[in-house]
Design a protein around this motif. Structure first.
Motif, PDB file in Angstrom:
ATOM      1  N   SER A   5      60.722  54.528 111.432  1.00  0.00           N
ATOM      2  CA  SER A   5      61.152  55.754 111.896  1.00  0.00           C
ATOM      3  C   SER A   5      62.450  55.569 112.888  1.00  0.00           C
ATOM      4  O   SER A   5      62.160  54.513 113.424  1.00  0.00           O
ATOM      5  N   ILE A   6      63.481  56.141 112.763  1.00  0.00           N
ATOM      6  CA  ILE A   6      64.547  56.096 113.449  1.00  0.00           C
ATOM      7  C   ILE A   6      64.816  57.339 114.281  1.00  0.00           C
ATOM      8  O   ILE A   6      64.612  58.573 113.988  1.00  0.00           O
ATOM      9  N   SER A   7      65.568  57.062 115.345  1.00  0.00           N
ATOM     10  CA  SER A   7      66.084  58.559 116.107  1.00  0.00           C
ATOM     11  C   SER A   7      67.452  58.557 115.865  1.00  0.00           C
ATOM     12  O   SER A   7      68.390  57.705 115.984  1.00  0.00           O
ATOM     13  N   LEU A   8      67.840  59.980 115.751  1.00  0.00           N
ATOM     14  CA  LEU A   8      69.207  60.099 115.536  1.00  0.00           C
ATOM     15  C   LEU A   8      69.435  61.446 116.302  1.00  0.00           C
ATOM     16  O   LEU A   8      68.724  62.160 116.673  1.00  0.00           O
ATOM     17  N   THR A   9      70.904  61.567 116.840  1.00  0.00           N
ATOM     18  CA  THR A   9      71.193  62.888 117.538  1.00  0.00           C
ATOM     19  C   THR A   9      71.298  63.935 116.522  1.00  0.00           C
ATOM     20  O   THR A   9      71.381  63.577 115.183  1.00  0.00           O
ATOM     21  N   SER A  10      70.932  65.394 117.067  1.00  0.00           N
ATOM     22  CA  SER A  10      71.128  66.237 115.838  1.00  0.00           C
ATOM     23  C   SER A  10      72.362  66.488 115.216  1.00  0.00           C
ATOM     24  O   SER A  10      72.496  66.601 113.954  1.00  0.00           O
ATOM     25  N   LEU A  13      72.328  63.994 112.372  1.00  0.00           N
ATOM     26  CA  LEU A  13      71.543  64.509 111.315  1.00  0.00           C
ATOM     27  C   LEU A  13      72.328  65.350 110.869  1.00  0.00           C
ATOM     28  O   LEU A  13      72.075  65.475 109.388  1.00  0.00           O
TER      29      LEU A  13
END
Ligand code: NI
Length: 135
Positions: A5-10, A13
């Protein structure tokens, strides 16, 4: 296949989803795998680049941030022996585009590129490297 799982800014995305639609990818995973492959092949190629090369480096930065131009020019002066020329262009009100034409040892040029990449306010850095072989 392992799942990560990765985190991205909206914002990122939103851009990714537009990219996926326009490029016709069937899923986010497929698009991300492709992007990772691209980055890794650039990285692997760079490890094999040795000797004398010429590279054209294109840098997109935020126009609003004044210090970024100054920091780029300081860096340019510091690497004067490899930077043959540079050009600064304004892309609308939001972005600055800087092109560096360089020549020298691949290792030194890659170091110069890495320093640009790590600068705050720099959005994108792309380069084309061509070996200058004697044969
Ligand atoms: Ni500017």
């Amino acid at each position: 296949m392992p799942i990560v799982s990765i985190s991205l800014t909206s914002e990122l995305l939103r851009k990714l989803d537009t990219f996926i639609r326009e490029k016709g990818y069937s899923s986010r995973s497929e698009a991300i795998r492709d992007a990772i492959r691209d980055s890794l092949s650039e990285y692997e190629l760079s490890k094999f680049e040795r000797g004398n090369v010429t590279a054209t480096i294109t840098v997109i930065s935020n126009r609003g941030e004044r210090e970024i131009d100054e920091r780029l020019m300081k860096l340019r002066h510091k690497h004067d022996e490899i930077v043959s020329n540079n050009m600064h262009v304004h892309l609308g009100k939001k972005y600055c585009l800087e092109i560096f034409i360089t020549e020298g040892e691949a290792e030194e040029i890659l170091e110069f590129i890495a320093k640009i990449r790590s600068m705050r306010g720099v959005r994108q850095v792309k380069y084309t490297m061509i070996p200058l072989t004697s044969e």
